[in-house]
Design an enzyme around this catalytic site. Structure first.
Site, PDB file in Angstrom:
ATOM      1  N   ASN A 103     -40.798-102.793  61.622  1.00 19.83           N
ATOM      2  CA  ASN A 103     -41.092-102.234  62.943  1.00 19.83           C
ATOM      3  C   ASN A 103     -40.534-103.201  63.970  1.00 19.83           C
ATOM      4  OD1 ASN A 103     -42.163-101.282  65.296  1.00 19.83           O
ATOM      5  ND2 ASN A 103     -44.307-101.617  64.753  1.00 19.83           N
ATOM      6  N   SER A 130     -48.634-110.004  60.574  1.00 21.95           N
ATOM      7  CA  SER A 130     -48.133-111.357  60.304  1.00 21.95           C
ATOM      8  C   SER A 130     -47.585-111.535  58.885  1.00 21.95           C
ATOM      9  CB  SER A 130     -49.210-112.408  60.607  1.00 21.95           C
ATOM     10  OG  SER A 130     -49.518-112.412  61.988  1.00 21.95           O
ATOM     11  N   GLU A 152     -53.350-102.235  59.196  1.00 16.58           N
ATOM     12  CA  GLU A 152     -52.960-103.383  60.015  1.00 16.58           C
ATOM     13  C   GLU A 152     -54.168-103.858  60.819  1.00 16.58           C
ATOM     14  OE1 GLU A 152     -48.406-103.242  60.824  1.00 16.58           O
ATOM     15  OE2 GLU A 152     -49.414-102.159  62.416  1.00 16.58           O
ATOM     16  N   GLY A 181     -49.010-110.078  65.013  1.00 16.83           N
ATOM     17  CA  GLY A 181     -48.310-110.970  65.932  1.00 16.83           C
ATOM     18  C   GLY A 181     -49.024-112.282  66.197  1.00 16.83           C
ATOM     19  N   HIS A 233     -49.838 -96.680  65.993  1.00 14.65           N
ATOM     20  CA  HIS A 233     -49.828 -98.149  65.935  1.00 14.65           C
ATOM     21  C   HIS A 233     -50.867 -98.695  66.916  1.00 14.65           C
ATOM     22  CE1 HIS A 233     -48.524-102.282  66.253  1.00 14.65           C
ATOM     23  NE2 HIS A 233     -47.913-102.107  65.106  1.00 14.65           N
ATOM     24  N   GLU A 269     -50.781-100.988  68.969  1.00 16.41           N
ATOM     25  CA  GLU A 269     -50.264-101.256  70.317  1.00 16.41           C
ATOM     26  C   GLU A 269     -50.227 -99.972  71.140  1.00 16.41           C
ATOM     27  OE1 GLU A 269     -46.784-103.289  68.919  1.00 16.41           O
ATOM     28  OE2 GLU A 269     -48.064-104.935  68.259  1.00 16.41           O
ATOM     29  N   LYS A 280     -40.369-102.862  67.062  1.00 19.11           N
ATOM     30  CA  LYS A 280     -41.102-102.799  68.341  1.00 19.11           C
ATOM     31  C   LYS A 280     -40.105-102.728  69.511  1.00 19.11           C
ATOM     32  CE  LYS A 280     -45.032-104.928  66.132  1.00 19.11           C
ATOM     33  NZ  LYS A 280     -46.270-105.714  66.242  1.00 19.11           N
TER      34      LYS A 280
HETATM   35  P1  13P Z   1     -46.236-108.677  63.018  1.00 22.05           P
HETATM   36  O1  13P Z   1     -45.619-108.646  61.652  1.00 22.05           O
HETATM   37  O2  13P Z   1     -45.312-109.200  64.077  1.00 22.05           O
HETATM   38  O3  13P Z   1     -47.572-109.316  63.008  1.00 22.05           O
HETATM   39  O4  13P Z   1     -46.478-107.135  63.437  1.00 22.05           O
HETATM   40  C1  13P Z   1     -47.070-106.299  62.532  1.00 22.05           C
HETATM   41  C2  13P Z   1     -46.970-104.915  63.019  1.00 22.05           C
HETATM   42  O5  13P Z   1     -47.577-104.553  64.016  1.00 22.05           O
HETATM   43  C3  13P Z   1     -46.099-103.991  62.301  1.00 22.05           C
HETATM   44  O6  13P Z   1     -46.279-102.696  62.736  1.00 22.05           O
END
Ligand code: 13P
Length: 252
Positions: A9, A210, A164, A170, A94, A96, A11
């Site tokens: 992803n 992560s 997740e 992150g 997601h 976010e 982002k």
């Molecule tokens: P990170 O791997 O940067 O923690 O993000 C995970 C994520 O949100 C994947 O969708």
């Protein structure tokens, strides 16, 4: 029985040129790895360009979001039909999107339905926030998210779930392999109450939060975990390749 899946992803990172350069870097290496489904999810505006780069490869393409309506006066939105021409997968719900864009369980449910309807494979994200984790509400939250996201959906073929934990995204604070395995096992048992045995057994459930080339093996080796949804580390071609290679070695 379940083909492992590793999805990147990206982002809100990479311009079109950068996205093309990144996927070029990964393409040959990824294409050499079989027994793992490999998916890259660049921003919308790079989907067509990335599709061109991976057209003769085994790499699959995913979007990071979509709207649930097919077309119409929804300025700025992208529809399932538009995506279906370009990709096979779409990330839905997601954390976010839930956190910054107000996506509710009902919206997520409409998006999952709309994706399945056009043959897109939704990667449905669920996971608890830090306060829920600390209060011991992980199981409750994850179960509620699952139920609201899938309400009224009878056929889940094509669906992928990504667990997740929000506090692990992150932050560099991944949960442990055992903990992730436990929650993913719970998700599968909950799914078994809602869907038939075959659908549940073939459902792929990923871990995200992560994941790096250093810790991915710890997750992948768990029996309930079918792969990873990788954020930050998927922007580094070598790391992403390493995660996919390790997945093939452990699960392939
Ligand atoms: P990170 O791997 O940067 O923690 O993000 C995970 C994520 O949100 C994947 O969708």
């Amino acid at each position: 029985m379940r083909v492992p899946l590793v999805a990147g992803n990206w982002k809100m990172n990479t311009t079109v040129n950068e996205a093309v350069a990144l996927v070029y870097k990964m393409r040959l290496g990824l294409d050499e790895i079989d027994k793992v489904e490999k998916v890259v999810c660049p921003p919308f505006i790079s989907l067509a360009a990335v599709k061109e780069v991976i057209k003769d490869s085994s790499i699959r393409l995913g979007a990071q979001n979509m709207y649930f309506e097919s077309s119409g006066a929804y300025t700025g939105e992208i529809s399932p039909i538009m995506l279906a021409e370009l990709c096979q997968f779409v990330i839905i719900g997601h954390s976010e999107r839930r956190q910054y864009f107000g996506e509710t369980g009902e919206i997520v449910n409409r998006k999952v339905r709309a994706a399945l309807k056009v043959g897109l494979k939704p990667i449905l994200c669920i996971g608890e926030r830090l306060d829920d984790y600390e209060a011991g509400r992980t199981e409750k939250v994850v179960t509620e998210q699952l139920e609201s996201s899938l309400a009224g959906i009878g056929d889940i073929s094509g669906l992928v779930i990504a667990y997740e934990p929000v506090w692990a995204i992150g932050t560099g604070k991944a949960t442990t392999g055992e903990q992730a395995n436990e929650i993913i096992g719970l998700i599968r048992r909950n799914m078994a109450k809602l869907y038939d045995k075959e659908a549940t057994q073939s459902l792929r459930i990923l871990y995200g939060g992560s994941v790096t080339a250093v810790n991915s093996g710890e997750f992948i080796k768990q029996p309930e975990i079918d792969g990873a949804l990788v954020g930050g580390a998927s922007l580094d071609a070598d790391q992403f390749l390493s995660i996919v290679r390790q997945t093939a070695k452990i699960k392939g």
